[in-house]
Design a protein around this motif. Sequence first.
Motif, mmCIF file in Angstrom:
data_model
loop_
_atom_site.group_PDB
_atom_site.id
_atom_site.type_symbol
_atom_site.label_atom_id
_atom_site.label_comp_id
_atom_site.label_asym_id
_atom_site.label_seq_id
_atom_site.Cartn_x
_atom_site.Cartn_y
_atom_site.Cartn_z
ATOM 1 N N LYS A 1 0.849 -1.200 0.000
ATOM 2 C CA LYS A 1 0.000 0.000 0.000
ATOM 3 C C LYS A 1 0.874 1.236 0.000
ATOM 4 C CE LYS A 1 -1.546 -1.988 3.591
ATOM 5 N NZ LYS A 1 -1.206 -1.590 4.879
ATOM 6 N N ALA B 1 -5.007 -11.003 10.655
ATOM 7 C CA ALA B 1 -4.780 -11.039 9.216
ATOM 8 C C ALA B 1 -3.683 -10.056 8.845
ATOM 9 C CB ALA B 1 -6.056 -10.699 8.464
ATOM 10 N N GLU B 2 -3.670 -8.934 9.532
ATOM 11 C CA GLU B 2 -2.743 -7.894 9.115
ATOM 12 C C GLU B 2 -2.384 -6.988 10.292
ATOM 13 O OE1 GLU B 2 -0.869 -7.289 6.851
ATOM 14 O OE2 GLU B 2 -0.975 -5.320 5.937
ATOM 15 N N ILE C 1 -16.829 -14.752 7.816
ATOM 16 C CA ILE C 1 -15.934 -13.726 8.349
ATOM 17 C C ILE C 1 -15.206 -13.024 7.208
ATOM 18 C CG2 ILE C 1 -15.595 -14.855 10.584
ATOM 19 C CD1 ILE C 1 -13.053 -16.075 9.572
ATOM 20 N N THR C 2 -14.605 -11.911 7.553
ATOM 21 C CA THR C 2 -13.797 -11.201 6.547
ATOM 22 C C THR C 2 -12.354 -11.177 7.031
ATOM 23 O OG1 THR C 2 -14.152 -9.069 7.625
ATOM 24 C CG2 THR C 2 -15.661 -9.664 5.861
ATOM 25 N N ILE D 1 -10.222 -12.530 17.575
ATOM 26 C CA ILE D 1 -10.851 -12.862 18.857
ATOM 27 C C ILE D 1 -11.660 -11.698 19.414
ATOM 28 C CG2 ILE D 1 -9.208 -14.699 19.394
ATOM 29 C CD1 ILE D 1 -7.900 -12.969 21.433
ATOM 30 N N CYS E 1 -14.019 -1.351 16.101
ATOM 31 C CA CYS E 1 -12.756 -1.879 15.597
ATOM 32 C C CYS E 1 -12.204 -2.936 16.545
ATOM 33 C CB CYS E 1 -11.782 -0.727 15.424
ATOM 34 S SG CYS E 1 -10.166 -1.233 14.876
ATOM 35 N N HIS F 1 -2.667 -3.421 12.760
ATOM 36 C CA HIS F 1 -2.167 -2.067 12.526
ATOM 37 C C HIS F 1 -0.664 -2.081 12.341
ATOM 38 C CE1 HIS F 1 -6.053 -0.380 13.329
ATOM 39 N NE2 HIS F 1 -6.146 -1.124 14.402
ATOM 40 N N PRO G 1 -14.648 -20.274 14.387
ATOM 41 C CA PRO G 1 -14.754 -18.903 14.912
ATOM 42 C C PRO G 1 -15.535 -18.817 16.228
ATOM 43 C CG PRO G 1 -15.119 -18.895 12.554
ATOM 44 C CD PRO G 1 -15.008 -20.338 12.959
ATOM 45 N N ARG H 1 -10.856 6.878 11.158
ATOM 46 C CA ARG H 1 -9.466 6.574 11.431
ATOM 47 C C ARG H 1 -9.023 7.566 12.500
ATOM 48 N NH1 ARG H 1 -10.375 2.706 9.502
ATOM 49 N NH2 ARG H 1 -8.544 2.235 10.696
ATOM 50 N N MET I 1 -5.627 -10.209 17.550
ATOM 51 C CA MET I 1 -6.386 -9.014 17.184
ATOM 52 C C MET I 1 -7.838 -9.389 16.967
ATOM 53 S SD MET I 1 -5.902 -5.840 17.201
ATOM 54 C CE MET I 1 -6.620 -4.933 15.846
ATOM 55 N N ILE J 1 -3.065 -5.825 0.821
ATOM 56 C CA ILE J 1 -2.768 -4.851 -0.212
ATOM 57 C C ILE J 1 -3.831 -3.754 -0.317
ATOM 58 C CG2 ILE J 1 -3.864 -6.154 -2.091
ATOM 59 C CD1 ILE J 1 -0.501 -4.298 -2.209
ATOM 60 N N ILE K 1 -9.136 -23.027 13.759
ATOM 61 C CA ILE K 1 -10.170 -23.048 14.792
ATOM 62 C C ILE K 1 -11.531 -22.609 14.250
ATOM 63 C CG2 ILE K 1 -9.871 -20.657 15.556
ATOM 64 C CD1 ILE K 1 -9.881 -21.801 18.468
ATOM 65 N N ASP L 1 -12.163 -19.426 20.553
ATOM 66 C CA ASP L 1 -10.794 -19.318 21.077
ATOM 67 C C ASP L 1 -10.758 -19.330 22.591
ATOM 68 O OD1 ASP L 1 -9.007 -18.151 18.503
ATOM 69 O OD2 ASP L 1 -11.170 -17.806 18.476
ATOM 70 N N ASN M 1 -6.279 -19.616 13.540
ATOM 71 C CA ASN M 1 -7.072 -18.799 12.632
ATOM 72 C C ASN M 1 -7.911 -19.733 11.771
ATOM 73 O OD1 ASN M 1 -7.894 -16.984 10.486
ATOM 74 N ND2 ASN M 1 -6.215 -15.654 11.118
HETATM 75 N N1 LIG Z 1 -3.754 -4.028 4.795
HETATM 76 C C1 LIG Z 1 -4.579 -3.610 5.745
HETATM 77 N N2 LIG Z 1 -4.129 -3.458 7.004
HETATM 78 C C2 LIG Z 1 -4.975 -3.070 7.962
HETATM 79 C C3 LIG Z 1 -6.309 -2.725 7.678
HETATM 80 C C4 LIG Z 1 -6.743 -2.863 6.325
HETATM 81 O O1 LIG Z 1 -7.883 -2.576 5.987
HETATM 82 N N3 LIG Z 1 -5.853 -3.310 5.409
HETATM 83 N N4 LIG Z 1 -7.126 -2.322 8.674
HETATM 84 C C5 LIG Z 1 -6.553 -1.885 9.934
HETATM 85 C C6 LIG Z 1 -7.584 -1.944 10.972
HETATM 86 S S1 LIG Z 1 -8.727 -0.708 11.062
HETATM 87 C C7 LIG Z 1 -7.608 -2.923 11.877
HETATM 88 S S2 LIG Z 1 -8.794 -2.907 13.079
HETATM 89 C C8 LIG Z 1 -6.611 -3.993 11.899
HETATM 90 C C9 LIG Z 1 -7.237 -5.330 12.116
HETATM 91 O O2 LIG Z 1 -6.259 -6.281 12.040
HETATM 92 P P1 LIG Z 1 -6.658 -7.810 12.066
HETATM 93 O O3 LIG Z 1 -7.349 -8.159 13.321
HETATM 94 O O4 LIG Z 1 -5.441 -8.578 11.734
HETATM 95 O O5 LIG Z 1 -7.643 -7.824 10.840
HETATM 96 P P2 LIG Z 1 -8.886 -8.729 10.443
HETATM 97 O O6 LIG Z 1 -8.951 -8.718 8.989
HETATM 98 O O7 LIG Z 1 -10.055 -8.313 11.165
HETATM 99 O O8 LIG Z 1 -8.360 -10.150 10.848
HETATM 100 C C10 LIG Z 1 -9.043 -10.981 11.632
HETATM 101 C C11 LIG Z 1 -8.424 -12.364 11.494
HETATM 102 O O9 LIG Z 1 -9.039 -13.186 12.428
HETATM 103 C C12 LIG Z 1 -9.493 -14.363 11.825
HETATM 104 N N5 LIG Z 1 -10.641 -14.780 12.602
HETATM 105 C C13 LIG Z 1 -11.948 -14.506 12.457
HETATM 106 N N6 LIG Z 1 -12.657 -15.073 13.445
HETATM 107 C C14 LIG Z 1 -11.768 -15.706 14.237
HETATM 108 C C15 LIG Z 1 -11.893 -16.460 15.433
HETATM 109 O O10 LIG Z 1 -12.965 -16.658 15.984
HETATM 110 N N7 LIG Z 1 -10.756 -16.931 15.992
HETATM 111 C C16 LIG Z 1 -9.544 -16.745 15.436
HETATM 112 N N8 LIG Z 1 -8.492 -17.242 16.050
HETATM 113 N N9 LIG Z 1 -9.401 -16.053 14.304
HETATM 114 C C17 LIG Z 1 -10.505 -15.535 13.731
HETATM 115 C C18 LIG Z 1 -9.740 -14.017 10.407
HETATM 116 O O11 LIG Z 1 -9.619 -15.137 9.593
HETATM 117 C C19 LIG Z 1 -8.657 -12.988 10.147
HETATM 118 O O12 LIG Z 1 -7.496 -13.599 9.725
HETATM 119 O O13 LIG Z 1 -5.899 -4.019 10.672
HETATM 120 C C20 LIG Z 1 -5.396 -2.751 10.321
HETATM 121 N N10 LIG Z 1 -4.505 -2.968 9.247
#
Ligand SMILES: Nc1nc2c(c(=O)[nH]1)N[C@H]1C(S)=C(S)[C@@H](COP(=O)(O)OP(=O)(O)OC[C@H]3O[C@@H](n4cnc5c(=O)[nH]c(N)nc54)[C@H](O)[C@@H]3O)O[C@H]1N2
Lengths: 249, 314, 952
Positions: free
Chosen positions: C62, C186-187, C778-779, C397, C150, C189, C230, C124, C394, C784, C228, C233, C212
């Motif tokens: 990005k 997934a990614e 879920i999302t 959970i 969030c 902050h 969803p 944001r 993040m 990217i 796991i 956990d 995950n």
């Molecule tokens: N590239 C990129 N980076 C970002 C963002 C973006 O839009 N793009 N957004 C930012 C923001 S605002 C935030 S809040 C953060 C969020 O950061 P993350 O929390 O990493 O983002 P999510 O995509 O919500 O990822 C949730 C992960 O949890 C998994 N998951 C879903 N349910 C469960 C469950 O019950 N148990 C377990 N163990 N896993 C589960 C999903 O498969 C996913 O991999 O990322 C930030 N970073």
Amino acid sequence: MTSLPDRVSGKQLGLVIDLDTCVGCHACAVSCKQWNAGGVSAPLTDFEPYGAEPSGVWFNRVHSFEAGDGVDGRTVHFPKSCLHCAEPACVTVCPTGASYKRAEDGIVLVNEDLCIGCKLCSWACPYGAREFDDDAGVMKKCTLCIDRIYNEHLPEAERLPACVASCPSGARHFGDLGDPSSDVSKLVAERGGFDLMPELGYRPVNKYLPPRRGAHCGSVAGRAPADALVPTGDAASKLLSWLDRLLSR
Amino acid sequence: MHPALSVIVFTVLSGAGYGLLFLAAILAIGGVLPAAFWFDGCVAVLALAMISIGLSSSVLHLGRPERAWRAMSQWRSSWLSREGVTALVCYPAALMFATGWLWWADSMWWRLAAAITAVLAAATVACTAMIYASLKPVHQWRSAWVPAAYGVLALYSGCLWLDALRLGFDVPVPHLNLAAVALALAGAGIKIAYWRHIERTRSPATPESATGLGHIGKVRMLDPPHTQENYLLREMGFKIGRKHRRKLRRICIGLGFAAPALLVLIADFLAPTAAAAPALLAALLAMAGLLIERWLFFAEARHTVSLYYGAEAA
Amino acid sequence: MSESRQSTGVDLSPVVSDRVETTTCYMCACRCGIRVHLRDGKLRFIEGNPDHPVNRGVLCGKGAAGIMKQKSPAKLRKPLLRTGERGRGEFREIEWDEALALAATWLGEIRRTDPKRLAFYTGRDQAQAFTSWWAEAFGTVNYAAHGGFCSVSMAAAGMYTLGGGFWEFGEPDFEQTRYFMLFGVAEDHSSNPIKIGISRLKQRGAKFVSVNPVRTGYSAVADEWLGIRPGTDGLFIGALIRELLLADQVDFAYLVRYTNAPWLVIDAPGTAEHGLFARDAQGAPLCWDASTKAVADASGTGVTPALAGRYRLADGRDAVPAFQLLAERFLDDAYAPEAVAAETGIAAKTTRRIAAEIADVAFRQELVLDVPWTDWAGRRHDKMIGRPVSFHAMRGISAHSNGFHTCRALHVLQLLLGAIDSPGGFRYKPPYPKSCPPHAKPSRPAEANHSLAGPPLGYPLSPDDLLVDTDGRPLRIDKAFSWEAPLAAHGMLHTVIANAANADPYAIDTLFLFMANMGWNSAMNSRGTADMLAAKDASGAYRIPRIIYVDAFYSETVAFADLVLPDTTYLERYDCISLLDRPISSADGPADAIRHPVLAPDRDVRPFQDVLLDLGARLGLPGMVRGNGKPTYSGFADYMARYERKPGIGLLAGWRGERGEATGKGAPNPEQIAAYVANGAFWHEELPVTARFFKHANRDYLDYAVRMGFLDAADPIVLQLYVEPLQKFRLAAEGHGKVRPPPAHRERVRRFFDPLPLWYRPFEEAATESVDYPLHAITQRPMIMYHAWDSQNAWLRQIISENRLYVSRATAAGLGLADDDWVSIESRHGRIKGQVRLMEGVNADTVWTWNAIAKRAGAWNLAPDAPEATRAFLLNDIISDLLPAREGGYRYSNSDPVTGQAAWYDLRVRIAKCAADAVSARAEALAMPPGWPPRPAILRFGAEFRPREASK
Ligand SMILES: Nc1nc2c(c(=O)[nH]1)N[C@H]1C(S)=C(S)[C@@H](COP(=O)(O)OP(=O)(O)OC[C@H]3O[C@@H](n4cnc5c(=O)[nH]c(N)nc54)[C@H](O)[C@@H]3O)O[C@H]1N2
Ligand SMILES: Nc1nc2c(c(=O)[nH]1)N[C@H]1C(S)=C(S)[C@@H](COP(=O)(O)OP(=O)(O)OC[C@H]3O[C@@H](n4cnc5c(=O)[nH]c(N)nc54)[C@H](O)[C@@H]3O)O[C@H]1N2
Ligand code: SF4
Ligand code: SF4
Ligand code: SF4
Ligand code: SF4
Ligand code: SF4
Ligand SMILES: [Mo]
């Protein structure tokens, strides 16, 4: 020109890509796009950038695969750019001499001034590493960032391909694969680096490092711990046993 | 591989043109083709026209047509370059042969020109075929059947045109009808054998070897690098359905080989002037059939790059 | 080399740029350092800044596409005033003077009558320290950033348990950990640091386990992937805790020294103090000193506190150590690996093995650093003993309705292992840890023409701190800090629009939104939310009378605004990444940063921060005007340097003091911004090695934190295994205390305000029949794309412009689905359609997709037939913002009952094959604002930089 240089110096610059740590973030692809859009092959034209069928010229693209079934399998993110092959048919098929392999470092390039846009080299490349710019009518491709790696305007430490410099996961390495004592060659030897489609005989210079495998791999510093903990009592006796656990604060 | 119209037209037309030129030259040298002003003129014009239209179509297919001349330079390594060179030098030879045929058909020089024309025509077709047959990434092309087909089909289509013209001009050439039928049989046989070959063999490259991940298990694409099509897919990711290809193959054999063969056989029983019409029709049908054949030649070819985009085999 | 230059005709040494500016990336909230190369004033190349503590030179995809954000044809160009109906995108352009005068009139009127009729919400939340101060000055309680939807459950669980935590308060000790477990990420902050960290630990041979439901991204490179189910956990973590307890694999010394495990909890059921800590007359918590066999001050150092047992207090009541209560909970057979396996989908054998591995690393491979340090009580230790097991988690959970307790469970697991801020474990990033539980309280509503008494947001410690009226009704429009969501520390942006449209609990006048695409991807029930933005009452008036929106791009939400104030891009303005906000510190020391303009805007737009200060001055808000009526600050840059929250403490910690000699605390420095610019736009200070671990109890660190203004006092921070404030809410629900929940909320508060972590089935799953909606949906964030921001980005949208629904191959076979089939995706709330992709690496009960790819036709200046509008789908369309009705018809927000965090990942669906052209109702295409140039059909970016060929 299009014939391969008969005197290739031992130098074989290329990339080593670590599939064990690549998380598929596309940073390398976009950094490549960014650098090269204004580099020696500029521009990397984009078509319908805001339309229904956006597409453009990219020198590096990140694929994703799954290997194996179920939990025993692995998801593998897989970046791919020109492999700067030692036997690059993309060069020998070129009718104009636009496509060539540099004798001094093995880099495969296109001279856009000579290119007639016949696309044959893209057919001859098994890996899909050639990119036709429909707007310019010529073929383009990964230059191994030749305008960075030798660029005297950049500090020495930054003379790296853009994709390597940007990779957040340390999954990309650049160096001389023709020199067995180079860091990249050692890495390849250590990790069992491999060629893509070796059966086609292009002898790619770029190498890929395989993902590590298995639940226990890298496990706890080389020692396999027990499969389960041994309870020192049942739930009821536990509470009693802790009565004697005396630790001062 | 994307069946680009320009390349299909080029290979089919130039193939027929070179086939015609080759046959004319050989038969003329052998004295089988008499020197007959209109007939000779028409043969030469038709051959060169088909070649020229074909070549221009391929030049227009280039990204930078104005630089086409540069393609002559790399004949040492590149079949495409060789094709360009032979095609180019074939022109003066063919012109010498054609004009000589009309006026100096007995001279040594003419014989030499005719021989050179025949060799260059054949060489050009061979180069064209080798462009494809040399491409390791396209398994369906990397086969001896490919130059065989290009050669025989060029001869076949050239022969039909020659037959139609000689019947039209009432120039007697013994056994030409039968030669056409024989070439039809050979052409169809080669195509059928080719199709069997591509059905039965696979590229040595697999998704597993393309990614080097076979040691883990079966490799399947999860996500492409870009959600919309890119150049590589547009150019090399063409897919054709099983049913569709079967149907087209049948049409190709029927239209391009069986029907022309039948027509020429019929023509064989007719008086030359009456036979001209079916012979012409035979040539036209064959051309249509060959366009389909060539379309399939591209459409059925799978490039190894597709292994990176979800294809299970190449 | 000159030879090769000639032999190829390629210029090997082209000039890259004639100007390089160092600033901070804002293609996402990770906030990496970047170097922006310009040639002839035009952007040429953006690269990572190798000196920057966050990204150390790397740059994500990005960030590398920043140029295309600048080139976006969706950039707003001038203030817009709505001319058509809301939601259609019909506007006229107006001048800034008119726009600001209008906004000032609307807001001035509100402030003079009832300031809370302004709902001011930011998406944001990068400028939160500033926007919160503005709301406070304005006097509205109705302020928050987007944290409520969030990850507030993560943040709050951390703050109430550790005075810090995951989110942006800490990080794993990537350099030393030997076992790393990642839950639901997934990614995050911390985008680049996690990638750097994972690759480094993998290269060292440490083990990386990812928990995950989906195996992509980080999970793809994990040594072990646990797919796991969803929402379960909490059970899995509970089972790990149970295994460790049963085998005595617990760091008892750590518990005794640093946590409230030995504190005595009063056991007097039915009384107002049941479950609270036994305290002495001064309020100090008590423990049972096993050496003296008497009750003692638990914060004393000489004691030998018991962790188990039942003891009689002086007043005759019984009390038990908190640890004993915790142990009783998790020793329960309900947490046995076999018992949870069916729910979690993780085999008991695997759970057992993971527990054994964790214990092995923590206790048999303890990490010993030869670094002497002094604890809070002044005792010297010549070594730092570490437990090299680390965890991070993040939204996987936290975005479930049981998220708060699951996050708590994970923190408790870490405490039991002694892996909080010890070498190889989780590490705080200064200014964290903060006091625990935290003591800032949310402010109560202000009267007309008055400011709030303090910041609008905070951390309630008992029902007395709630924002409810005497009948227990919410005082905030989003119902944060009410009985619905008592610990809603980040507010609840996801409820604002519906509540405002329904005048529940009251009507507002103006909704003032900044950088939150609430008309689309950041809303639950996105279609309904968009409808509510445009809803009218019986008289034909909009139910939300006025909407002001600040965006930089033509997003879906712009179309709903009455007044649009166009912002600059991140390369065109000053921004502040402050320690008072969400810090970018590393565990080795604090850091903050700025952005500064690298380019001048090419359109009539203004930085939002400047606009907000201007509005504040026009409104005469305290702190924003001087006595003479002139604005206090000339702009945001001036504010960054001069504003002081407390004497000596401002937004930036570097180069304070009149000559820039101080860090942390010090007088404002007029040259501060220049100093930042000269230093690569950031400030970073390394802690002395003796202060880098055990920060909660490390004398050197605590003193440093006080010196820097991070802490008010250098007292040790006792980590809260048992969270007493939760029990206070429970007691209120049981009828104790003055502030008690209304009957309708009682049972809910009693059940979920458990001072110990617990697991319960997520609400949506509990409320729907699994036969009707058998699958979790879920999302994930694509690495990217940043939410809605990047579909306008010509490079990034080439990578993803449509999303698939990923289905496990086995599940698909059962449903007769093949790759590329179209399916209808139906929840109790609605139905959409999408195209499937089969995969192996996904939990069989789960389907998933990438977040926020779909766009409304016409928005973002994309062609209306763009795949984002035609083929992509938005899961938000079928995520309900409300739970099913309960007795009495009341519908709670679809959120965590403790923190109010939106429960995005509770969604349950069924899928069935459908036709590709099966219609799904879509909003009509947006009109484009007037006078915009046509979007380009081809981009030849970079042609101008092509080096001329070197002479041959
Ligand atoms: N590239 C990129 N980076 C970002 C963002 C973006 O839009 N793009 N957004 C930012 C923001 S605002 C935030 S809040 C953060 C969020 O950061 P993350 O929390 O990493 O983002 P999510 O995509 O919500 O990822 C949730 C992960 O949890 C998994 N998951 C879903 N349910 C469960 C469950 O019950 N148990 C377990 N163990 N896993 C589960 C999903 O498969 C996913 O991999 O990322 C930030 N970073
Ligand atoms: N289904 C589902 N939905 C989700 C989530 C999920 O995981 N699944 N995640 C949720 C979470 S955690 C979050 S944080 C939200 C995120 O959602 P939001 O916070 O709404 O984020 P965006 O929609 O990406 O961005 C909001 C707006 O910021 C604007 N913007 C970008 N740059 C600038 C700028 O420089 N200035 C101004 N003024 N505006 C700018 C964009 O144009 C966009 O309209 O989404 C939530 N929605
Ligand atoms: S990867 Fe393709 S383009 Fe690159 S050298 Fe090899 S054959 Fe040529
Ligand atoms: S496209 Fe250009 S580089 Fe490729 S083979 Fe043709 S002339 Fe050579
Ligand atoms: S070496 Fe340069 S041109 Fe090649 S893929 Fe990497 S960044 Fe692109
Ligand atoms: S930048 Fe590195 S981690 Fe990201 S896709 Fe490229 S190689 Fe993989
Ligand atoms: S992680 Fe975020 S801040 Fe860092 S480079 Fe990427 S987009 Fe920019
Ligand atoms: Mo978020």
